[in-house]
Design a protein around this motif. Sequence first.
Motif, PDB file in Angstrom:
ATOM      1  N   THR A  59      -6.008  23.617 -45.558  1.00  0.00           N
ATOM      2  CA  THR A  59      -5.977  22.613 -44.498  1.00  0.00           C
ATOM      3  C   THR A  59      -7.389  22.164 -44.161  1.00  0.00           C
ATOM      4  O   THR A  59      -7.659  20.968 -44.009  1.00  0.00           O
ATOM      5  CB  THR A  59      -5.268  23.169 -43.248  1.00  0.00           C
ATOM      6  OG1 THR A  59      -3.921  23.511 -43.605  1.00  0.00           O
ATOM      7  CG2 THR A  59      -5.247  22.158 -42.116  1.00  0.00           C
ATOM      8  N   GLU A  60      -8.297  23.115 -44.059  1.00  0.00           N
ATOM      9  CA  GLU A  60      -9.704  22.809 -43.778  1.00  0.00           C
ATOM     10  C   GLU A  60     -10.296  21.903 -44.858  1.00  0.00           C
ATOM     11  O   GLU A  60     -11.094  21.013 -44.557  1.00  0.00           O
ATOM     12  CB  GLU A  60     -10.496  24.107 -43.684  1.00  0.00           C
ATOM     13  CG  GLU A  60     -11.897  23.951 -43.174  1.00  0.00           C
ATOM     14  CD  GLU A  60     -12.565  25.316 -43.034  1.00  0.00           C
ATOM     15  OE1 GLU A  60     -13.617  25.506 -43.679  1.00  0.00           O
ATOM     16  OE2 GLU A  60     -12.033  26.172 -42.308  1.00  0.00           O
ATOM     17  N   ALA A  76      -0.277  20.300 -41.812  1.00  0.00           N
ATOM     18  CA  ALA A  76       0.899  20.820 -41.113  1.00  0.00           C
ATOM     19  C   ALA A  76       1.705  19.639 -40.596  1.00  0.00           C
ATOM     20  O   ALA A  76       1.152  18.694 -40.027  1.00  0.00           O
ATOM     21  CB  ALA A  76       0.469  21.713 -39.960  1.00  0.00           C
ATOM     22  N   GLY A  77       3.007  19.713 -40.818  1.00  0.00           N
ATOM     23  CA  GLY A  77       3.890  18.690 -40.295  1.00  0.00           C
ATOM     24  C   GLY A  77       4.203  18.972 -38.836  1.00  0.00           C
ATOM     25  O   GLY A  77       3.725  19.960 -38.263  1.00  0.00           O
ATOM     26  N   PRO A  78       5.015  18.127 -38.249  1.00  0.00           N
ATOM     27  CA  PRO A  78       5.383  18.365 -36.853  1.00  0.00           C
ATOM     28  C   PRO A  78       6.186  19.658 -36.733  1.00  0.00           C
ATOM     29  O   PRO A  78       6.979  19.986 -37.619  1.00  0.00           O
ATOM     30  CB  PRO A  78       6.235  17.146 -36.492  1.00  0.00           C
ATOM     31  CG  PRO A  78       6.653  16.545 -37.789  1.00  0.00           C
ATOM     32  CD  PRO A  78       5.642  16.947 -38.803  1.00  0.00           C
ATOM     33  N   PRO A  79       5.977  20.402 -35.654  1.00  0.00           N
ATOM     34  CA  PRO A  79       6.720  21.662 -35.476  1.00  0.00           C
ATOM     35  C   PRO A  79       8.233  21.417 -35.434  1.00  0.00           C
ATOM     36  O   PRO A  79       8.699  20.438 -34.873  1.00  0.00           O
ATOM     37  CB  PRO A  79       6.224  22.190 -34.138  1.00  0.00           C
ATOM     38  CG  PRO A  79       4.964  21.440 -33.850  1.00  0.00           C
ATOM     39  CD  PRO A  79       5.073  20.136 -34.557  1.00  0.00           C
ATOM     40  N   GLU A  80       8.949  22.321 -36.064  1.00  0.00           N
ATOM     41  CA  GLU A  80      10.421  22.321 -36.038  1.00  0.00           C
ATOM     42  C   GLU A  80      10.824  23.589 -35.305  1.00  0.00           C
ATOM     43  O   GLU A  80      11.112  24.605 -35.921  1.00  0.00           O
ATOM     44  CB  GLU A  80      10.977  22.308 -37.463  1.00  0.00           C
ATOM     45  CG  GLU A  80      10.533  21.142 -38.302  1.00  0.00           C
ATOM     46  CD  GLU A  80      10.855  21.326 -39.784  1.00  0.00           C
ATOM     47  OE1 GLU A  80      11.427  22.368 -40.171  1.00  0.00           O
ATOM     48  OE2 GLU A  80      10.511  20.418 -40.552  1.00  0.00           O
ATOM     49  N   GLY A  81      10.781  23.553 -33.989  1.00  0.00           N
ATOM     50  CA  GLY A  81      10.962  24.772 -33.212  1.00  0.00           C
ATOM     51  C   GLY A  81       9.726  25.624 -33.386  1.00  0.00           C
ATOM     52  O   GLY A  81       8.624  25.191 -33.085  1.00  0.00           O
ATOM     53  N   ARG A  82       9.905  26.834 -33.911  1.00  0.00           N
ATOM     54  CA  ARG A  82       8.766  27.722 -34.153  1.00  0.00           C
ATOM     55  C   ARG A  82       8.242  27.606 -35.580  1.00  0.00           C
ATOM     56  O   ARG A  82       7.294  28.278 -35.941  1.00  0.00           O
ATOM     57  CB  ARG A  82       9.169  29.168 -33.875  1.00  0.00           C
ATOM     58  CG  ARG A  82       9.511  29.386 -32.392  1.00  0.00           C
ATOM     59  CD  ARG A  82       9.968  30.787 -32.108  1.00  0.00           C
ATOM     60  NE  ARG A  82       8.972  31.752 -32.554  1.00  0.00           N
ATOM     61  CZ  ARG A  82       9.218  33.037 -32.726  1.00  0.00           C
ATOM     62  NH1 ARG A  82      10.426  33.516 -32.492  1.00  0.00           N
ATOM     63  NH2 ARG A  82       8.277  33.862 -33.118  1.00  0.00           N
ATOM     64  N   ARG A  83       8.888  26.780 -36.379  1.00  0.00           N
ATOM     65  CA  ARG A  83       8.503  26.639 -37.788  1.00  0.00           C
ATOM     66  C   ARG A  83       7.630  25.409 -37.995  1.00  0.00           C
ATOM     67  O   ARG A  83       7.822  24.379 -37.369  1.00  0.00           O
ATOM     68  CB  ARG A  83       9.756  26.506 -38.651  1.00  0.00           C
ATOM     69  CG  ARG A  83      10.632  27.733 -38.594  1.00  0.00           C
ATOM     70  CD  ARG A  83      11.975  27.523 -39.236  1.00  0.00           C
ATOM     71  NE  ARG A  83      11.913  26.679 -40.413  1.00  0.00           N
ATOM     72  CZ  ARG A  83      12.755  26.732 -41.411  1.00  0.00           C
ATOM     73  NH1 ARG A  83      13.743  27.568 -41.374  1.00  0.00           N
ATOM     74  NH2 ARG A  83      12.632  25.939 -42.430  1.00  0.00           N
ATOM     75  N   VAL A  84       6.689  25.546 -38.892  1.00  0.00           N
ATOM     76  CA  VAL A  84       5.826  24.432 -39.281  1.00  0.00           C
ATOM     77  C   VAL A  84       5.846  24.344 -40.797  1.00  0.00           C
ATOM     78  O   VAL A  84       5.672  25.349 -41.486  1.00  0.00           O
ATOM     79  CB  VAL A  84       4.374  24.649 -38.789  1.00  0.00           C
ATOM     80  CG1 VAL A  84       3.455  23.562 -39.306  1.00  0.00           C
ATOM     81  CG2 VAL A  84       4.326  24.725 -37.276  1.00  0.00           C
ATOM     82  N   ARG A  85       6.109  23.153 -41.292  1.00  0.00           N
ATOM     83  CA  ARG A  85       6.091  22.936 -42.737  1.00  0.00           C
ATOM     84  C   ARG A  85       4.746  22.331 -43.130  1.00  0.00           C
ATOM     85  O   ARG A  85       4.225  21.461 -42.452  1.00  0.00           O
ATOM     86  CB  ARG A  85       7.207  21.985 -43.165  1.00  0.00           C
ATOM     87  CG  ARG A  85       8.560  22.586 -43.033  1.00  0.00           C
ATOM     88  CD  ARG A  85       9.628  21.671 -43.650  1.00  0.00           C
ATOM     89  NE  ARG A  85      10.919  22.293 -43.504  1.00  0.00           N
ATOM     90  CZ  ARG A  85      11.371  23.260 -44.284  1.00  0.00           C
ATOM     91  NH1 ARG A  85      10.645  23.680 -45.289  1.00  0.00           N
ATOM     92  NH2 ARG A  85      12.544  23.804 -44.074  1.00  0.00           N
ATOM     93  N   TYR A  86       4.227  22.832 -44.238  1.00  0.00           N
ATOM     94  CA  TYR A  86       2.969  22.333 -44.770  1.00  0.00           C
ATOM     95  C   TYR A  86       3.258  21.488 -45.995  1.00  0.00           C
ATOM     96  O   TYR A  86       4.098  21.838 -46.816  1.00  0.00           O
ATOM     97  CB  TYR A  86       2.048  23.500 -45.152  1.00  0.00           C
ATOM     98  CG  TYR A  86       1.544  24.247 -43.950  1.00  0.00           C
ATOM     99  CD1 TYR A  86       0.311  23.941 -43.394  1.00  0.00           C
ATOM    100  CD2 TYR A  86       2.318  25.246 -43.354  1.00  0.00           C
ATOM    101  CE1 TYR A  86      -0.143  24.616 -42.264  1.00  0.00           C
ATOM    102  CE2 TYR A  86       1.867  25.922 -42.235  1.00  0.00           C
ATOM    103  CZ  TYR A  86       0.633  25.600 -41.699  1.00  0.00           C
ATOM    104  OH  TYR A  86       0.188  26.259 -40.582  1.00  0.00           O
ATOM    105  N   GLY A  87       2.565  20.372 -46.093  1.00  0.00           N
ATOM    106  CA  GLY A  87       2.732  19.482 -47.237  1.00  0.00           C
ATOM    107  C   GLY A  87       1.388  19.112 -47.839  1.00  0.00           C
ATOM    108  O   GLY A  87       0.337  19.268 -47.209  1.00  0.00           O
ATOM    109  N   LEU A  88       1.452  18.622 -49.051  1.00  0.00           N
ATOM    110  CA  LEU A  88       0.237  18.240 -49.771  1.00  0.00           C
ATOM    111  C   LEU A  88      -0.351  16.942 -49.225  1.00  0.00           C
ATOM    112  O   LEU A  88       0.375  16.065 -48.764  1.00  0.00           O
ATOM    113  CB  LEU A  88       0.548  18.030 -51.251  1.00  0.00           C
ATOM    114  CG  LEU A  88       0.938  19.256 -52.053  1.00  0.00           C
ATOM    115  CD1 LEU A  88       1.288  18.846 -53.478  1.00  0.00           C
ATOM    116  CD2 LEU A  88      -0.189  20.263 -52.060  1.00  0.00           C
ATOM    117  N   ARG A  89      -1.658  16.835 -49.324  1.00  0.00           N
ATOM    118  CA  ARG A  89      -2.392  15.597 -49.055  1.00  0.00           C
ATOM    119  C   ARG A  89      -3.179  15.301 -50.325  1.00  0.00           C
ATOM    120  O   ARG A  89      -3.970  16.117 -50.763  1.00  0.00           O
ATOM    121  CB  ARG A  89      -3.349  15.770 -47.877  1.00  0.00           C
ATOM    122  CG  ARG A  89      -2.632  15.927 -46.552  1.00  0.00           C
ATOM    123  CD  ARG A  89      -3.588  15.867 -45.369  1.00  0.00           C
ATOM    124  NE  ARG A  89      -4.181  14.539 -45.278  1.00  0.00           N
ATOM    125  CZ  ARG A  89      -5.492  14.289 -45.390  1.00  0.00           C
ATOM    126  NH1 ARG A  89      -6.345  15.265 -45.597  1.00  0.00           N
ATOM    127  NH2 ARG A  89      -5.956  13.068 -45.290  1.00  0.00           N
TER     128      ARG A  89
END
Length: 114
Positions: free
Chosen positions: A58-59, A65-78
């Motif tokens: 991420t740095e 990180a995508g928007p939080p889905e409750g307590r879960r966060v999905r990470y996607g490629l840039r």
Amino acid sequence: MADDVEAVAERVFTAIADPSRRAVLAALAAHGPATVTELADRLPITRQAVAKHLALLTEAGLVAAGPPEGRRVRYGLRSAPMQVAQRFLASLARDWDGRLQALQDHLTREAEDR
């Protein structure tokens, strides 16, 4: 601008130097956005290690990180930082191609002069 390109390329190369981070990137590329837990299930590393690697990726700007889905966060490629690094390598390759061609031309001329 050139300094920015070099700085981005350096962050990308530093990030992808580690095989575990490359595995995280490959998993995201193959399966799409994922949580830390999903990535840990796919990879032979712990959730804590995945989280650490995701923080570094991420740095470097390679994942977000995508928007939080409750307590879960999905990470996607840039892709933007990787594209900058590719352009940086392409410019180096062009420089080397010219130099190598000049060397080959010089050696060919010398061989013909003998």
